[in-house]
Design a protein around this motif. Structure first.
Motif, short mmCIF file in Angstrom:
data_model
loop_
_atom_site.label_atom_id
_atom_site.label_comp_id
_atom_site.label_asym_id
_atom_site.label_seq_id
_atom_site.Cartn_x
_atom_site.Cartn_y
_atom_site.Cartn_z
N GLN A 58 30.88 44.70 38.08
CA GLN A 58 30.28 43.76 37.13
C GLN A 58 30.50 42.30 37.57
OE1 GLN A 58 30.35 45.00 32.91
NE2 GLN A 58 32.15 46.18 33.48
N LEU A 59 31.67 42.06 38.15
CA LEU A 59 31.99 40.70 38.61
C LEU A 59 32.13 40.70 40.13
CD1 LEU A 59 34.83 39.73 36.08
CD2 LEU A 59 32.55 38.69 36.22
N ASP A 60 31.81 39.59 40.77
CA ASP A 60 32.01 39.50 42.22
C ASP A 60 33.51 39.51 42.51
OD1 ASP A 60 29.34 39.35 42.47
OD2 ASP A 60 29.24 37.23 43.07
N MET A 61 33.87 40.34 43.48
CA MET A 61 35.30 40.44 43.89
C MET A 61 35.37 40.43 45.40
SD MET A 61 36.71 43.36 41.34
CE MET A 61 36.33 43.28 39.59
N ASP A 62 36.54 40.06 45.94
CA ASP A 62 36.69 40.13 47.39
C ASP A 62 37.13 41.54 47.78
OD1 ASP A 62 39.41 40.36 46.97
OD2 ASP A 62 39.89 38.31 47.60
N THR A 63 37.36 41.75 49.08
CA THR A 63 37.67 43.12 49.52
C THR A 63 39.00 43.63 48.97
OG1 THR A 63 38.55 42.13 51.52
CG2 THR A 63 36.32 43.05 51.67
N GLY A 64 39.89 42.70 48.58
CA GLY A 64 41.17 43.12 48.01
C GLY A 64 41.08 43.37 46.52
N GLY A 65 39.88 43.19 45.93
CA GLY A 65 39.72 43.42 44.49
C GLY A 65 40.03 42.20 43.64
N TYR A 66 40.31 41.04 44.28
CA TYR A 66 40.55 39.81 43.50
C TYR A 66 39.21 39.28 43.01
CZ TYR A 66 45.35 39.63 45.15
OH TYR A 66 46.67 39.93 45.38
N ILE A 67 39.18 38.78 41.77
CA ILE A 67 37.95 38.21 41.22
C ILE A 67 37.65 36.89 41.95
CG2 ILE A 67 36.90 37.19 39.15
CD1 ILE A 67 38.57 39.18 37.49
N ILE A 68 36.40 36.75 42.39
CA ILE A 68 36.02 35.52 43.09
C ILE A 68 35.65 34.48 42.05
CG2 ILE A 68 34.33 34.46 44.65
CD1 ILE A 68 34.17 37.19 46.09
N THR A 69 36.31 33.31 42.14
CA THR A 69 35.96 32.20 41.25
C THR A 69 35.37 31.08 42.10
OG1 THR A 69 38.25 31.47 41.44
CG2 THR A 69 37.66 32.61 39.42
N LYS A 70 34.52 30.29 41.44
CA LYS A 70 33.94 29.13 42.14
C LYS A 70 35.10 28.20 42.53
CE LYS A 70 30.58 25.55 41.30
NZ LYS A 70 30.06 24.73 40.23
N PRO A 71 35.18 27.79 43.81
CA PRO A 71 36.35 27.02 44.26
C PRO A 71 36.74 25.89 43.31
CG PRO A 71 34.92 27.50 46.10
CD PRO A 71 34.20 28.00 44.89
N GLY A 72 38.01 25.85 42.99
CA GLY A 72 38.53 24.77 42.14
C GLY A 72 38.25 24.95 40.66
N THR A 73 37.67 26.10 40.28
CA THR A 73 37.36 26.35 38.87
C THR A 73 37.72 27.80 38.51
OG1 THR A 73 35.16 27.37 39.02
CG2 THR A 73 35.24 24.97 39.27
N PRO A 74 37.75 28.14 37.21
CA PRO A 74 37.97 29.54 36.81
C PRO A 74 36.64 30.28 36.60
CG PRO A 74 38.23 28.10 34.94
CD PRO A 74 37.76 27.23 36.06
N LEU A 75 35.52 29.70 37.03
CA LEU A 75 34.19 30.28 36.78
C LEU A 75 33.96 31.51 37.66
CD1 LEU A 75 33.87 27.47 35.45
CD2 LEU A 75 31.56 27.38 36.40
N THR A 76 33.55 32.62 37.03
CA THR A 76 33.26 33.85 37.79
C THR A 76 31.74 33.95 38.00
OG1 THR A 76 32.87 35.25 35.88
CG2 THR A 76 35.17 34.98 36.56
N SER A 77 31.29 35.09 38.50
CA SER A 77 29.85 35.26 38.76
C SER A 77 29.04 35.46 37.47
CB SER A 77 29.62 36.44 39.71
OG SER A 77 30.30 37.58 39.24
N ILE A 78 29.70 35.62 36.33
CA ILE A 78 28.98 35.75 35.05
C ILE A 78 29.31 34.55 34.17
CG2 ILE A 78 28.68 37.12 32.94
CD1 ILE A 78 29.26 39.61 34.52
N PRO A 79 28.30 33.77 33.76
CA PRO A 79 28.57 32.64 32.87
C PRO A 79 29.26 33.13 31.59
CG PRO A 79 26.31 32.54 33.69
CD PRO A 79 26.87 33.87 34.13
N GLY A 80 30.32 32.42 31.21
CA GLY A 80 31.05 32.81 30.00
C GLY A 80 32.24 33.70 30.29
N VAL A 81 32.35 34.18 31.54
CA VAL A 81 33.53 34.97 31.92
C VAL A 81 34.37 34.12 32.88
CG1 VAL A 81 34.41 37.07 32.98
CG2 VAL A 81 32.27 37.14 31.67
N PHE A 82 35.64 33.92 32.52
CA PHE A 82 36.52 33.07 33.31
C PHE A 82 37.72 33.90 33.77
CE2 PHE A 82 34.25 30.86 30.01
CZ PHE A 82 33.59 29.86 30.73
#
Ligand code: FAD
Ligand code: NAP
Length: 333
Positions: A267-291
């Motif tokens: 559902q959310l973009d993650m790296d190969t280690g399973g960490y959630i990818i956030t926009k650099p320098g922010t808590p923003l994930t690939s879904i607006p409203g999910v931090f």
């Protein structure tokens, strides 16, 4: 009967990231709900001394620090719920999550602060002796090794701290590391090398945990059953390939952590280690409203203070996101 809880901001996790997000969200009047999960207070509750969290001139205790953070979150208005999220549907608005209790949580903004859990080596013998001499928490289980010999696997801060802590109970601690140098902080290394109870085995890996299985062989006539548990370790030097065994009564695995993101996979973009990818320098994930905040999105720093910092950022962005939602709704009326 399951209950439906709706909140503007749902915080999943009660470690430093979750508590800080909850404190800021509550003070922004978002009336947040924080779901505590299986480890209320997070990873700091399984350690003792914390010397690097700013604001305390003297050493403080991890569990105490987390009690204070949660108390602060509660006092400013967070609703804290004892539950663990087992399922999340981020394709609907409001987002819909399900707890282990059967309760449903819906929210306009979601702050994921589920942190990370201890990693295991994946050996069959490690699993076989789990809880019978194999552990990942020295502060939880160290007491059982009073007057005994133990080993710790790993070379990071956790392994070194576990080894040092275990010297309070055990007569000897062997730290086993796969390389020829530690990655832990220098101050901890100095304490380790100065401790007479600790021996370090370099360039060495654990091949097998040795011991007596539960319900093991009976001793000769009239004897008791051999008590189940660890008796030793089979090791290999990775430079010489030479195998050896050492006698220990327990082994603590301290080889790092994996992010708790399974429920959000796909559902959310993650790296190969399973960490959630956030926009650099922010808590923003690939879904607006999910931090995402804390260790769940950080494989580099993984400190209480950085987790708390990103928790604060997540609450700020959640507040902004909700304000925009509300102004759009007002405009549409
Ligand atoms: P965590 O502390 O991992 O908390 C995660 C939270 O999420 C937990 O409350 C858990 O119950 C909850 N959760 C997980 N899944 C779910 C779910 N499905 N539903 C609901 N809730 C869920 N850092 C320092 O700065 N100083 C130190 O001295 C220090 N010592 C440490 C000692 C040890 C032994 C360890 C293991 C770590 C230490 N750290 C230290 C690192 C620090 O603990 C972490 O960086 C920090 O706790 C990360 O905070 P977090 O809130 O992101 O996640
Ligand atoms: P870590 O820093 O990732 O270290 C893991 C260690 O385990 C490394 O030495 C690694 O070896 C070793 N390892 C990994 N996989 C292995 C395997 N399969 N077999 C054998 N060894 C293996 O993890 P950590 O020590 O748990 O620390 C996690 C984070 O929490 C870090 O950011 C750390 O700073 C923080 N933390 C901070 C404190 C503190 O501030 N006092 C205390 C504890 C933790 P290599 O070195 O060869 O990679």
């Amino acid at each position: 009967m399951s209950t439906i809880h709706h909140t503007k901001a749902l915080v999943v996790g009660s470690g430093p990231a979750g508590c800080t997000a909850a404190i800021y969200a509550a003070r922004a009047n978002l009336k947040p709900i924080m779901v505590r999960g299986l480890q209320p207070g997070g990873q700091l509750t399984i350690t003792t001394d914390v010397e690097n969290y700013p604001g305390f001139a003297e050493t403080i205790q991890g569990p105490w620090l987390m009690e204070q953070m949660e108390g602060q979150a509660k006092n400013v208005g967070t609703v804290i719920i004892e539950d663990t999220i087992t399922d999340a549907d981020l394709s609907v608005r409001p987002f819909r999550l399900t707890g282990d209790s059967g309760d449903i949580y819906t929210c306009d903004a979601l702050i994921i602060s589920t942190g990370a859990s201890a990693r295991w080596l994946g050996l069959a013998s490690e699993e076989a002796f789990m809880g019978m001499g194999v552990s990942a928490c020295a502060t939880c289980d160290g007491f059982f090794y009073r007057g005994k010999e133990v080993a710790v696997i790993g070379g990071g801060n956790t392994a070194v701290e576990e080894a040092l802590y275990l010297t309070n109970h055990a007569t000897k601690v062997t730290l086993i590391h796969r390389r020829g140098e530690l990655r832990s902080e220098k101050i901890l290394q100095t304490r380790l090398f100065n401790n007479d109870k600790i021996e370090v085995l370099w360039d060495t890996v654990l091949e097998e945990v040795l011991g007596n299985q539960a319900g093991g062989a009976a001793l000769p006539l009239g004897g008791n059953l051999t008590p189940p548990g660890v008796t030793g370790l089979r090791l290999k030097n990775v430079k010489t390939n030479k195998e050896s065994t050492i006698n220990v009564d327990g082994v603590f695995i301290a080889i790092g952590h994996s992010p708790n993101t399974d429920i959000f996979k796909g559902q959310l973009d993650m790296d190969t280690g399973g960490y959630i990818i956030t926009k650099p320098g922010t808590p923003l994930t690939s879904i607006p409203g999910v931090f995402a905040s804390g260790d769940v999105q950080d494989h580099t720093y993984q400190q209480a203070v950085t987790a708390a910092g990103t928790g604060c950022m997540a609450a700020f962005d959640a507040e902004r996101f909700i304000a925009e939602l509300e102004s759009k709704a007002d405009a549409a009326e």
